[in-house]
Write a protein that holds these residues in place. Structure first.
Motif, PDB file in Angstrom:
ATOM      1  N   GLN A   1       8.761  47.515 -97.968  1.00  0.00           N
ATOM      2  CA  GLN A   1       9.445  46.114 -98.464  1.00  0.00           C
ATOM      3  C   GLN A   1      11.006  46.090 -98.539  1.00  0.00           C
TER       4      GLN A   1
ATOM      5  N   LEU B   1       5.765  51.275-110.949  1.00  0.00           N
ATOM      6  CA  LEU B   1       6.874  50.867-109.997  1.00  0.00           C
ATOM      7  C   LEU B   1       6.109  50.040-108.684  1.00  0.00           C
ATOM      8  N   GLY B   2       5.153  50.364-108.327  1.00  0.00           N
ATOM      9  CA  GLY B   2       4.392  49.722-107.516  1.00  0.00           C
ATOM     10  C   GLY B   2       3.931  48.173-107.963  1.00  0.00           C
ATOM     11  N   GLU B   3       3.431  48.164-109.230  1.00  0.00           N
ATOM     12  CA  GLU B   3       3.254  47.021-109.743  1.00  0.00           C
ATOM     13  C   GLU B   3       4.119  46.055-110.147  1.00  0.00           C
ATOM     14  N   LEU B   4       5.503  46.552-110.138  1.00  0.00           N
ATOM     15  CA  LEU B   4       6.625  45.913-110.495  1.00  0.00           C
ATOM     16  C   LEU B   4       7.325  45.434-109.214  1.00  0.00           C
ATOM     17  N   GLY B   5       6.458  45.820-108.228  1.00  0.00           N
ATOM     18  CA  GLY B   5       6.998  45.310-106.771  1.00  0.00           C
ATOM     19  C   GLY B   5       7.783  46.038-105.948  1.00  0.00           C
ATOM     20  N   LEU B   6       7.960  47.452-106.305  1.00  0.00           N
ATOM     21  CA  LEU B   6       8.613  48.403-105.410  1.00  0.00           C
ATOM     22  C   LEU B   6       7.546  48.946-104.497  1.00  0.00           C
ATOM     23  N   LEU B   7       7.395  48.554-103.376  1.00  0.00           N
ATOM     24  CA  LEU B   7       6.374  48.800-102.360  1.00  0.00           C
ATOM     25  C   LEU B   7       6.995  49.528-101.033  1.00  0.00           C
TER      26      LEU B   7
ATOM     27  N   GLN C   1      16.625  43.275-107.059  1.00  0.00           N
ATOM     28  CA  GLN C   1      15.403  42.062-106.982  1.00  0.00           C
ATOM     29  C   GLN C   1      14.336  42.746-106.067  1.00  0.00           C
ATOM     30  N   VAL C   2      13.255  42.607-106.427  1.00  0.00           N
ATOM     31  CA  VAL C   2      11.962  43.236-105.613  1.00  0.00           C
ATOM     32  C   VAL C   2      10.812  42.165-105.707  1.00  0.00           C
ATOM     33  N   GLY C   3      10.391  41.649-104.503  1.00  0.00           N
ATOM     34  CA  GLY C   3       9.235  40.648-104.626  1.00  0.00           C
ATOM     35  C   GLY C   3       9.907  39.403-105.404  1.00  0.00           C
ATOM     36  N   ASP C   4       9.191  38.927-106.252  1.00  0.00           N
ATOM     37  CA  ASP C   4       9.635  37.614-107.118  1.00  0.00           C
ATOM     38  C   ASP C   4      10.271  38.298-108.397  1.00  0.00           C
ATOM     39  N   GLY C   5      10.647  39.310-108.570  1.00  0.00           N
ATOM     40  CA  GLY C   5      11.076  39.577-109.834  1.00  0.00           C
ATOM     41  C   GLY C   5      12.409  40.575-109.819  1.00  0.00           C
TER      42      GLY C   5
END
Lengths: 605, 83
Positions: free
Chosen positions: B42, B33-39, B59-63
């Motif tokens: 944030q 999940l972190g690698e997919l942007g769920l930090l 939408q999280v980060g750029d994805g």
């Protein structure tokens, strides 16, 4: 020859770049026992190895585990002189996660790295930009902006790869990040140097509003599926006719040249009648693979999996089961492998065990033949849809319905620990590129032909010999085969089928498409000089009862008649007994349902 | 104790800050999940809910990712004013 390895996240355009760099000089190697597709090719005497896309160097699913194992093996064995990591410029943060993990891993193993920043054309089209120089400086890695699709920057990439091989020390990673720092750094780099996310995601979010709309999303999904099945049947017809005409013409030419006798009969009846009647279906497999490829490359498949997640989870499956299920309509074997992407072991097992119920391309010839016998060739809606296409659709639906019921039952019986939940990254919508798709479809059609071909040839040969002797052409009734068939007739009598069908069914337990070839050989022998294209007419003339025809359809929809599937099932389920249970279970179910169908249709007609 | 806000209940088109990933999510999965942007700390935006409690688009980060209920129920958030 120096080998360079391509790595990157899924949907980063890696395969297209590989195609552009290597051109025609490539081959797909299915590593024995693993079947992770690893392509290798070359340019300017440099070997290029293309690995499947991965999100991270820490695997989550079975397919990632296998791909990563191969990746590590290649690096640690020193088979690789350098790594090219492909970043998707429109998903810079996501791509940098695997990019930074690769840097760290490459540094530990002393391997040089280049980043290829792909999809720069989309960044420009969105009037956005990426500060490539600053990014490269901060990462201490050469970053080459490219567009594999528009063939921009590929020459620079090639010369950078050559430089990297000449002086690897200049390309060894400098700065590295580990663990959680990778995630934080990726976000920071994207925010500092990357494109504006909202601009990039605007089109995607707009399209998702349509394709995932509560109402229109469902309608589109249904339309796309109907389109798929219509394409396979109605629209594949011209191609199939072409194959049929070519075969008929070749048959005529050869028989006019050859002297009368056993050899001529063999060529006419076994080769053109038997093997030929199965060749006709190769175009359908091509079209099916092609359309599934379009759905995958355009990004729609991930949306379809979201739409299907809730209904499928009702039957104990995951939204990710949708892709293996759909692939199963081409062939159960790649579908069983595709199930490796299912995160939950239990759902993966249930998916694997029910994939053989999907109407695979080997069932296609059987369905096509029986539908041609049973259903009139008429159209409705002004010629757009045909009754035969509809019948096909219903058969596909029947297979799916049985699979879902079986899944539901299995999910109640199989016990498991805490389940891994459902999560999907939505790839951008993109126009699929034609050449790699055509190449993939040709190789699927070829694989079907070359795998099934030899079995069909052998079975056809045996059937022809047994049916031809001792009295020659036109004397099927007194042949050896007729004696064997009449001995077995009691098994098939309850379905209203005579011994010819009995023999064809038995022969097709090796591979179901043999059914058509076997019948083709029969009617070839019986009708001697009749035209080859008219197998369905011969069957109609022979007076197959509609009730028996429908019983046959039901039987073929369920029975697991494919030796290769059983072998793959054994390996992928990790249990020797599963294939035996599945085989016995589906065969019994097929026979019982066929028996019921026969009697019900008989009762109403 | 006040009931924590969970991601599953975030309304369509509103944004929140990720507080924590619940213990019910296995460690291996938290990493992905972190690698997919769920930090943690944030922002995350709910883009689209699907009928019958199907997976939700975020939408999280750029994805953009899609999470099933069992995941989104175990992610804790701080809502912004319009959430």
């Amino acid at each position: 020859m120096d080998n360079v390895l391509l790595i990157g996240k899924p949907n980063s355009g890696k395969s297209l770049l590989f195609n552009q760099l290597t051109g025609l000089k490539q081959k797909v190697a299915n590593f024995p026992g693993v079947t992770v597709e690893i392509k290798s090719g070359s340019f300017d005497n440099i070997g290029l190895i293309d690995f499947p896309g991965i999100y991270s160097l820490t695997p989550l699913t079975k397919d990632e585990e296998i791909a990563l194992e191969k990746f590590r093996e290649a690096i640690e064995k020193n088979d690789v002189s350098g790594v090219v990591c492909i970043l998707d410029a429109t998903r810079l943060e996501r791509s940098l996660v695997i990019g930074l993990q690769t840097l760290n891993y490459a540094k530990e193993n002393n391997v040089p790295v280049i980043f290829a920043l792909n999809m720069m054309d989309e960044i420009q089209a969105n009037k956005s930009s990426i500060d490539v120089n600053s990014l490269s400086r901060e990462l201490e890695v050469e970053v080459v902006p490219i567009s594999a699709k528009k063939k921009v920057g590929l020459d620079i990439l090639k010369s950078e790869i050559k430089n990297m091989l000449k002086s690897p020390n200049d390309y060894l990673p400098g700065n590295v990040w580990k663990g959680n720092d990778v995630l934080v750094k990726s976000r920071e780099l994207n925010q500092t140097y990357g494109p504006k996310t909202d601009v990039i995601l605007k089109k995607q979010n707009f399209l998702d509003k349509i394709f995932l709309n509560n109402f229109w999303g469902g309608i589109m999904f249904a339309l796309i599926m109907i389109f798929l099945f219509q394409a396979i049947f109605t629209w594949a017809t011209p191609l199939m006719d072409l194959v049929e005409l070519t075969l008929a013409w070749m048959g005529q030419v050869t028989s006019s040249v050859l002297p009368d006798g056993v050899f001529k009969d063999f060529i006419n009846e076994a080769i053109f009648g038997g093997v030929g009647s199965f060749l006709v279906f190769v175009p359908q497999i091509f079209i099916l693979t092609f359309i599934i490829g379009i759905l995958e490359d355009s990004g729609y498949m991930a949306r379809a999996s979201i739409i299907c997640h809730k209904p499928l989870s009702f039957f104990g499956l995951s939204g990710r089961s949708f892709i293996p299920y759909l692939t199963g309509h081409a062939c159960a074997i790649p579908a069983i492998f595709a199930a490796r992407t299912i995160e939950s072991p239990k759902k993966r097992l249930i998916t694997i065990l029910t994939i053989p119920l999907m109407a695979c391309s080997a069932r296609l010839p059987v369905y096509a033949l029986l539908i041609a016998v049973l259903i009139p060739n008429k159209t409705f809606f002004g010629g757009v849809f045909g009754y035969r296409g509809l019948a096909f659709f219903l058969l596909y639906f029947f297979g799916l319905a049985v699979a879902l019921i079986v899944s539901g039952l299995l999910s109640k019986t199989i016990k498991s620990e805490a389940d891994t939940p459902y999560i999907v990254e939505l790839p951008p919508y993109r126009m699929p590129t034609l050449i790699p798709l055509v190449r993939k479809s040709i190789s699927a059609a070829w694989a079907f032909f070359s795998k099934a071909g030899p079995i069909i040839f052998m079975v056809t040969l045996v059937v022809w010999v047994l049916g031809y002797f001792p009295n020659g052409s036109g004397n099927l009734e007194n042949s050896w085969l007729s004696h064997i068939g009449q001995f077995l007739e009691p098994i098939f009598k309850p379905l209203g089928l005579d011994w010819k069908y009995g023999v064809a069914i038995l022969a097709s337990f090796l591979a179901r498409e043999v059914f058509v070839g076997t019948l083709g050989t029969f009617y070839g022998i019986e009708g001697a000089d009749e035209n080859i294209g008219g197998l369905s007419e011969s069957i109609q003339a022979d007076g197959l009862l509609p009730a028996s025809g429908f019983a046959l359809l039901v039987f073929y929809a369920i029975a697991l008649q494919c030796v290769s599937t059983l072998a793959v099932l054994k390996r992928e389920s990790g249990n020797k007994m599963f294939p035996i249970w599945v085989f016995v279970g589906y065969t019994t179910l097929a026979y019982v349902l066929a028996f019921l169908t026969y009697n019900i249709v008989l009762f109403f007609s | 104790m006040k009931r924590p806000n969970i991601l599953w209940e975030l309304k369509e088109k509103s944004q929140a800050i990720i507080e924590d990933l619940g213990e019910k999510i296995p460690a291996k999965f938290q990493l992905r999940l972190g690698e997919l942007g769920l930090l943690k700390s944030q922002p995350i935006t709910c883009l689209k809910k699907t009928p019958f409690n199907g997976p939700i688009l975020y939408q999280v980060g750029d994805g953009v990712i899609s999470l099933a209920r069992e995941v989104a129920e175990n992610i804790y958030i701080t809502r912004k004013k319009n959430g």
